[in-house]
Design a protein around this motif. Structure first.
Motif, PDB file in Angstrom:
ATOM      1  N   SER A  71       0.919  -1.096  -0.328  1.00  0.00           N
ATOM      2  CA  SER A  71      -0.139   0.035  -0.090  1.00  0.00           C
ATOM      3  C   SER A  71       0.811   1.453  -0.119  1.00  0.00           C
ATOM      4  N   ARG A  72       0.227   2.562  -0.878  1.00  0.00           N
ATOM      5  CA  ARG A  72       1.149   3.812  -1.142  1.00  0.00           C
ATOM      6  C   ARG A  72       0.204   3.989   0.437  1.00  0.00           C
ATOM      7  N   ILE A  73      -0.524   4.357   1.529  1.00  0.00           N
ATOM      8  CA  ILE A  73      -1.658   4.417   2.270  1.00  0.00           C
ATOM      9  C   ILE A  73      -1.038   3.511   3.459  1.00  0.00           C
ATOM     10  N   PRO A  74      -1.221   4.485   5.098  1.00  0.00           N
ATOM     11  CA  PRO A  74      -1.164   3.524   6.037  1.00  0.00           C
ATOM     12  C   PRO A  74      -1.904   1.944   6.298  1.00  0.00           C
ATOM     13  N   ILE A  75      -0.897   1.063   6.181  1.00  0.00           N
ATOM     14  CA  ILE A  75      -1.927   0.266   6.774  1.00  0.00           C
ATOM     15  C   ILE A  75      -1.627  -0.415   8.157  1.00  0.00           C
ATOM     16  N   SER A  76      -2.281  -1.293   9.177  1.00  0.00           N
ATOM     17  CA  SER A  76      -1.078  -2.289   9.564  1.00  0.00           C
ATOM     18  C   SER A  76      -2.058  -3.865   9.742  1.00  0.00           C
ATOM     19  N   GLU A  77      -1.466  -4.606   9.791  1.00  0.00           N
ATOM     20  CA  GLU A  77      -1.799  -6.338  10.565  1.00  0.00           C
ATOM     21  C   GLU A  77      -2.411  -6.356  10.974  1.00  0.00           C
ATOM     22  N   PHE A  78      -3.805  -7.377  10.539  1.00  0.00           N
ATOM     23  CA  PHE A  78      -5.188  -7.095  11.584  1.00  0.00           C
ATOM     24  C   PHE A  78      -5.052  -8.698  11.849  1.00  0.00           C
ATOM     25  N   SER A  79      -5.128  -9.761  10.217  1.00  0.00           N
ATOM     26  CA  SER A  79      -4.987 -11.109  11.370  1.00  0.00           C
ATOM     27  C   SER A  79      -4.658 -11.985  10.057  1.00  0.00           C
ATOM     28  N   ARG A  80      -4.735 -13.081  10.343  1.00  0.00           N
ATOM     29  CA  ARG A  80      -3.407 -13.743  10.126  1.00  0.00           C
ATOM     30  C   ARG A  80      -4.242 -15.426   9.905  1.00  0.00           C
ATOM     31  N   HIS A  81      -5.425 -15.969   9.109  1.00  0.00           N
ATOM     32  CA  HIS A  81      -6.284 -17.179   9.362  1.00  0.00           C
ATOM     33  C   HIS A  81      -5.518 -18.097   8.787  1.00  0.00           C
ATOM     34  N   ASP A  82      -5.713 -19.389   9.769  1.00  0.00           N
ATOM     35  CA  ASP A  82      -5.483 -20.589   8.847  1.00  0.00           C
ATOM     36  C   ASP A  82      -6.889 -21.499   8.603  1.00  0.00           C
ATOM     37  N   TRP A  83      -7.364 -20.923   7.618  1.00  0.00           N
ATOM     38  CA  TRP A  83      -9.130 -21.792   7.002  1.00  0.00           C
ATOM     39  C   TRP A  83      -8.265 -22.880   6.860  1.00  0.00           C
ATOM     40  N   GLN A  84      -6.979 -23.338   5.735  1.00  0.00           N
ATOM     41  CA  GLN A  84      -6.893 -24.331   5.489  1.00  0.00           C
ATOM     42  C   GLN A  84      -6.247 -25.485   6.818  1.00  0.00           C
ATOM     43  N   ASP A  85      -6.060 -24.635   7.766  1.00  0.00           N
ATOM     44  CA  ASP A  85      -5.875 -26.028   8.900  1.00  0.00           C
ATOM     45  C   ASP A  85      -5.009 -26.441   8.667  1.00  0.00           C
ATOM     46  N   ASN A  86      -3.682 -26.109   7.738  1.00  0.00           N
ATOM     47  CA  ASN A  86      -2.442 -26.925   7.868  1.00  0.00           C
ATOM     48  C   ASN A  86      -1.228 -25.717   7.692  1.00  0.00           C
ATOM     49  N   VAL A  92      -4.171 -12.735   4.739  1.00  0.00           N
ATOM     50  CA  VAL A  92      -3.391 -11.807   5.683  1.00  0.00           C
ATOM     51  C   VAL A  92      -4.245 -10.795   5.844  1.00  0.00           C
ATOM     52  N   GLY A  93      -4.987 -10.459   6.864  1.00  0.00           N
ATOM     53  CA  GLY A  93      -6.211  -9.199   6.940  1.00  0.00           C
ATOM     54  C   GLY A  93      -4.934  -7.903   7.214  1.00  0.00           C
ATOM     55  N   VAL A  94      -5.680  -6.671   6.800  1.00  0.00           N
ATOM     56  CA  VAL A  94      -4.811  -5.790   7.278  1.00  0.00           C
ATOM     57  C   VAL A  94      -6.204  -4.919   7.862  1.00  0.00           C
ATOM     58  N   GLU A  95      -5.512  -3.572   8.277  1.00  0.00           N
ATOM     59  CA  GLU A  95      -6.311  -2.593   8.927  1.00  0.00           C
ATOM     60  C   GLU A  95      -6.032  -1.208   8.159  1.00  0.00           C
ATOM     61  N   LEU A  96      -6.972   0.085   7.416  1.00  0.00           N
ATOM     62  CA  LEU A  96      -6.503   1.062   6.501  1.00  0.00           C
ATOM     63  C   LEU A  96      -6.598   1.876   8.009  1.00  0.00           C
ATOM     64  N   THR A  97      -5.387   3.213   7.997  1.00  0.00           N
ATOM     65  CA  THR A  97      -5.301   3.419   8.923  1.00  0.00           C
ATOM     66  C   THR A  97      -4.820   4.742   8.271  1.00  0.00           C
ATOM     67  N   GLY A  98      -4.821   5.854   9.381  1.00  0.00           N
ATOM     68  CA  GLY A  98      -4.372   7.574   9.355  1.00  0.00           C
ATOM     69  C   GLY A  98      -5.447   8.110   7.763  1.00  0.00           C
ATOM     70  N   GLY A 106     -10.398   2.401   9.141  1.00  0.00           N
ATOM     71  CA  GLY A 106     -11.258   1.158  10.272  1.00  0.00           C
ATOM     72  C   GLY A 106     -11.635   0.104   9.699  1.00  0.00           C
ATOM     73  N   MET A 107     -11.653   0.303   7.985  1.00  0.00           N
ATOM     74  CA  MET A 107     -12.232  -1.011   7.518  1.00  0.00           C
ATOM     75  C   MET A 107     -10.888  -1.517   7.230  1.00  0.00           C
ATOM     76  N   ASP A 147     -18.089  -8.490  12.558  1.00  0.00           N
ATOM     77  CA  ASP A 147     -18.718  -6.748  12.653  1.00  0.00           C
ATOM     78  C   ASP A 147     -17.728  -5.844  12.335  1.00  0.00           C
ATOM     79  N   ARG A 148     -17.050  -5.744  11.999  1.00  0.00           N
ATOM     80  CA  ARG A 148     -16.568  -4.119  11.230  1.00  0.00           C
ATOM     81  C   ARG A 148     -17.272  -4.380   9.942  1.00  0.00           C
ATOM     82  N   PRO A 149     -16.741  -3.029   9.628  1.00  0.00           N
ATOM     83  CA  PRO A 149     -16.659  -3.162   8.112  1.00  0.00           C
ATOM     84  C   PRO A 149     -15.640  -3.590   6.742  1.00  0.00           C
TER      85      PRO A 149
END
Length: 268
Positions: A71-86, A92-98, A106-107, A147-149
Motif C-alpha cells: 500500500s501507499r497509504i498506511p495499513i497495519s496487519e490485522f489478522s492471519r487466519h489458517d482456514w486451510q488448517d495446516n 492476511v488481513g489489514v486495517e486501513l489507518t491514518g 478502520g476498514m 462485525d466491522r466494515p
C-alpha cells in the motif's frame, strides 16, 4: 477516492516487471497479491518502495501459495487466519489507518487465496477437493462473526455464475464451477451478506473472466475464461464502491500470470 486492486500474480519475484507496469499504469492505492510463492524475507520490498508502496503485510512460505498486501497509504496487519488448517500461507488481513484513508479508516481488507481443489470434484477420491470445501466452511464460520466494515478479495477459485465461465454446460463437472462449490460459496456469502462488488458494476449476464489457462497459447482465440477472482464487501461498505474494472490486457503482457488484476474504487 481509494482504489484497491487484487491480483493472483503467480510469483511476485518472477513477475515484478509486470507488477511494476500495472502499478505505474493504474496506480491503485492498495494492491492485494496472491500466490507470491516466496518466504517473507524474499519478498521484493525494495522494488515496491521505489514505486511508492511503502506499507506491507506479507504472509509467505517457501515456493508455494503466499499472500501480500502492499500500500501507499498506511495499513497495519490485522489478522492471519489458517482456514486451510495446516499452516499454509493463504490469508492476511489489514486495517486501513491514518488520515489518508478518510471515511474508510478502520476498514478491514482481507486478502485470501482459496485452494484450487485438484481435478476431481469428489472428496472421497480427491482429498484436495475436500480441503477446499472445508476451507470455505471455516471461512463461513468466521464470516458469521464479522462485525466491522470489511472487504474480502482474492483468488476464490470458484466461478459461481453461468456468465462467469465460457461454457456453463461444459464446466458443470469441472472443479471451480460445480454445483457443490457454488452452493458452498453461496453459504459463505450469505453468512455475512457479502456484496459481490464486481457484479454490481459488470452485471450478470455480461461476460466477466479473470483467468485463462496457460494451456491455451493465445487465450483470445477461443476465450475459454473463468471468473475465479473476486472482490466482496460488507453490505454497508459496498455502498461506498464507486467503480470496478479489470485489466484484461495484463494477460497478454510479457511472462504474464494466468490471472488478471481487478480494481475497485471506494469513496473515502
Amino acid at each position: 477516492m481509494i482504489s484497491i486492486a487484487s491480483w493472483n500474480i503467480n510469483s511476485a519475484r518472477l513477475r515484478m516487471p509486470i507488477i511494476a507496469r500495472f502499478l505505474e499504469q493504474e496506480a491503485p492505492d492498495i494492491l492485494c497479491l496472491q500466490e507470491i510463492k516466496c518466504q517473507e524475507h524474499q519478498f521484493p520490498y525494495k522494488a515496491f518502495e521505489e514505486l511508492g508502496y511503502t506499507h506491507f503485510a506479507v504472509h509467505g512460505q517457501k515456493g508455494y501459495h503466499g499472500v501480500a498486501t502492499v500500500s501507499r497509504i498506511p495499513i497495519s496487519e490485522f489478522s492471519r487466519h489458517d482456514w486451510q488448517d495446516n499452516g499454509e500461507a493463504r490469508h492476511v488481513g489489514v486495517e486501513l489507518t491514518g488520515p489518508e484513508a478518510g471515511a474508510l479508516a478502520g476498514m478491514v481488507l482481507e486478502n485470501v487465496y482459496i485452494p484450487a481443489g485438484g481435478d476431481e470434484p469428489d472428496r472421497a477420491i480427491n482429498p484436495k477437493f475436500g480441503q477446499k470445501l472445508d476451507f470455505l466452511e471455516r471461512m463461513t464460520r468466521w464470516a458469521d462473526k464479522v462485525d466491522r466494515p470489511t472487504m474480502i478479495v482474492g483468488d476464490f477459485n470458484i466461478a459461481p455464475l453461468e456468465s462467469d465461465v465460457w461454457s456453463h454446460k461444459a464446466l458443470l463437472k469441472v472443479v471451480s464451477h460445480t454445483p457443490l462449490e457454488v452452493e458452498t460459496l453461496k453459504r459463505f456469502q450469505d453468512a455475512h451478506g457479502w456484496t459481490d462488488v464486481g457484479r454490481e458494476f459488470i452485471r450478470d449476464p455480461q461476460r466477466y473472466y479473470t483467468w485463462w489457462s496457460y494451456r491455451n497459447k493465445d487465450h483470445t482465440v477461443n476465450d475459454r475464461g473463468r471468473r475465479l477472482d473476486h472482490m466482496w464487501a460488507s453490505p454497508q461498505l459496498a455502498q461506498q464502491a464507486t467503480g470496478h474494472r479489470i485489466v484484461e490486457d495484463a494477460r497478454t503482457w510479457e511472462k504474464p500470470s494466468d490471472h488478471i488484476p481487478l480494481i475497485t474504487e471506494m469513496a473515502s
